[in-house]
Design an enzyme around this catalytic site. Structure first.
Site: not given
Length: 676
Positions: A269, A302, A342, A370
């Site tokens: 990202e 990660r 995700d 989220e």
């Protein structure tokens, strides 16, 4: 009239809920009775906390309680023995004794531990993982990415001089459920966190947390040598870069001697990483690991990476990391999200787990919701994590991390029931074999209900059922049958399966995932499609690859199924989709009824708060159902089954809904009432 008024007042007193509460005490609401005489080894800050907690919370029969060291257990493990009126608590470490104290209090709250009948009892507990860590996605300006409970707890402007009482309360809450580490800042990290100014601020927090057995870790920006150190490169094989990190690590440990290490988001990202310099993730992680190793620090690297290089985003982490197995230093742990995309309401487990047998791995769960309604929706997440452990053996993991849902809201987590997810994460990180049912019962009896009051039992039973059903209800009214990522652009709160932003990456669009057309719906990940099924072990590969054997809950994750496909229920796919969405709506409405039963047993403040949020959730569930079914109906051309509740919205109206929020906030009731 006077007699009637007197009777009314008497009934009001009898039915009056417990005293006012604001939720700030979490599950640590024990009253003071002090029926214990406590003997402990040489006093220290940690032992003082353990002794004080027991003195304040003990309300069983008078006992003599002895805390002492015992090297036979794991470093944070403990043993509790009761013989007659003597309780002996042992552990090799003071932190273990603190955990034992909290466990003893928990047992007491659950079943009146300390009764005369319990004259001979022994309990031994050892944590499943040495590292049980919260990941805060907090920014230095006190905003929180995916934070739905106010601002960041860390007031960087006032640190190091001003220490909020909430810092110690935070440490206490974590210690009470066995969490022993925290990453203070967002994985989208600012290099400023490594400056001398901010390291002094971090030190102030570390000093508060230390007596509670909590180490601090930091997320780092891989380009810090350039952004903070003025170097021309961040190449992990460059000698100046290596020297810069070694010097920075030395500075950190000089300031914080028990610093834990780094969490790194790299080449994901837009974040910088070793791939920017034609190096591998292993080379980047190893450079940092070498700098940390003399101080026993670790790197959590990660595996959340994705790029348009493959037709299926779900395959990316496996493709990028699996070939690197065995190339990481022994103080590197690869941190993998529980699912391959995700934090969706439901995903199959990430196939990267178990695919790197020579590399330490840890799972990353998301506690903050989220993709599950933020802090407006009730969604107890322990069943999701339990589902993950059905596929991934706990013993195959080195550690466990959870993205925190904690902020400055008085009740810490926004939704009163969101506290249960923080609690459940800690308990499951300590012992992943605990069931979600057991954890929910523990939390309810410590938070809302009195385990010793038989009148509370039937109400607690109903609310327990509500918790256990809640996550599945969210899956049904949002994205059943393996649908995923149908969320609104920019914040992920509401439905927007039609979303199309010109110039945006395809894998940020819902249509990339649902692929609805006249023939059917779903992402073909079978051998006929992206072949993502091949990343799983053979038994699961064959199960998922065949549309006839693929479980219904993952059908549209792995297959583009025809609208008339026959489901395991015997219904067509379209009819099953309609029934699932409708079932989710009806479930949430049933939660409203169940919660109303608790009104006379719970303080008015928290009761009204939950009641209000359940109303929001019920309206949102209808919004999701109408938006998705009306949109997909344009492709299927089929009618909804007669039994399914009819929509109350028009699709064109729903397409105009734009909530004025970003990914740092939760929509307010006013925003949702005015949605347009």
């Amino acid at each position: 009239m006077k007699k009637l008024l007197s009777l009314f007042l008497l009934l009001a007193c009898l039915l009056k809920p417990v005293s006012a509460e604001d939720g700030s005490r979490l599950w640590l609401r024990q009253s003071t009775d002090a029926h214990a005489q406590i003997t402990a080894p040489r006093q220290s800050p940690t032992l003082n906390i353990a002794v004080n907690e027991l003195k304040q919370a003990w309300k069983g029969l008078p006992v003599t309680l002895v805390l002492k060291k015992d090297k036979q257990l794991s470093s944070e493990g403990f043993r509790i023995r009761q013989v007659n009126e003597k309780l002996t608590v042992t552990s090799p470490t003071e932190t273990g004794l603190l955990y034992a104290a909290y466990h003893l209090i928990r047992l007491q709250e659950m079943r009146n531990f300390g009764k005369p009948s319990e004259t001979d009892l022994e309990i031994t507990e050892n944590p499943a993982y040495d590292l049980r860590i919260l990941n805060h996605w907090d920014n230095l300006d006190r905003s929180i990415e995916r934070g739905y409970a106010g601002k960041s707890l860390w007031n960087w402007e006032e640190l190091p001089g001003t220490l909020s009482d909430r810092y110690e309360a935070y440490a206490r809450a974590n210690a009470s459920i066995g969490i022993n580490a925290t990453v203070l800042n967002n994985v989208n990290a600012s290099s400023k966190i490594l400056s001398a100014e901010y390291l002094e601020k971090v030190k102030a927090l570390a000093d508060v947390f230390r007596p509670y057995g909590i180490k601090v870790y930091l997320s780092i920006n891989f380009a810090s040598p350039m952004q903070l150190g003025g170097l021309s490169t961040a190449d992990p094989l460059d000698k100046d870069v290596i020297a810069w990190w070694k010097q920075k690590v030395k500075e950190i440990y000089r300031t914080i001697p028990d610093f834990g290490g780094f969490l790194v988001k790299a080449n994901s990202e837009g974040q910088p990483g070793p791939c920017d310099f034609n190096r591998t993730h292993a080379e980047g992680a190893n450079m940092l690991a070498d700098a940390l190793k003399p101080y026993k620090g670790i790197v959590m690297w990660r595996a959340f990476v994705y790029s348009p290089t493959d037709a299926d985003r779900a395959k990316q982490a496996y493709l990028e990391f699996q070939p690197l197995d065995g190339q990481f230093r022994d103080n590197v742990i690869v941190q993998i999200k529980n699912g391959p995309v995700d934090f969706q309401p439901r995903e199959p487990y990430s196939p990267l787990f178990g695919a790197m047998p020579r590399t330490p791995q840890m799972v990353e769960f998301q506690i903050t919701q989220e993709y599950l309604g933020f802090s407006n929706h009730l969604a107890y997440l322990a069943p999701m994590w339990e589902e993950f452990f059905d596929f991934v053996k706990p013993s195959s993991l080195k550690a466990i991390a959870g993205v925190a849902n904690i902020g400055t809201d008085t009740n810490w987590c926004g939704h009163p029931f969101a506290q249960a997810n923080w609690y459940a994460f800690g308990r499951m990180a300590w012992n992943p074999s605990l069931t979600s049912e057991t954890i929910a019962e523990e939390w309810l009896k410590q938070t809302f209900f009195d385990a010793s009051n038989p009148k509370h039992a039937p109400i607690a039973y109903e609310i327990h059922n509500m918790m256990m059903e809640s996550r599945e209800a969210v899956v049904d009214y949002m994205m059943p049958l393996g649908l995923h990522h149908l969320f609104a652009w920019g914040h992920h709160y509401g439905p927007e399966p039609w979303c199309d932003v010109p110039g945006a990456r395809p894998d940020w669009m819902p249509s990339y995932y649902h692929k609805a057309d006249k023939q059917g719906i779903g992402f073909d990940r079978s051998h006929m499609g992206s072949n993502a099924t091949a990343q799983y072990p053979d038994s699961l590969c064959h199960l998922y690859d065949d549309i006839r054997t693929c479980p219904d809950e993952y059908l549209l994750w792995f297959h583009h199924a025809p609208w008339q496909h026959t489901m395991q229920s015997g219904r067509t796919l379209w009819d099953e989709l309609c029934y699932r969405y409708d079932h989710g709506v009806q479930q949430v409405r049933s939660f409203q009824k169940k919660w109303d039963l608790a009104e006379n047993y719970i303080d008015a403040e928290r009761f009204k708060d939950v009641q209000s949020r359940l109303k929001i959730q019920a309206r949102d569930a209808v919004w999701w159902k109408d938006a998705c079914l009306l949109y997909f109906q344009e492709f299927s051309g089929l009618r909804a089954p007669y039994e399914v509740e009819r929509p109350i919205h028009e699709l064109d109206d729903l397409k105009q809904v734009k909530l004025p929020i970003d990914n740092h906030e939760c929509p307010t009731p006013k925003m949702l009432n005015e949605r347009r």
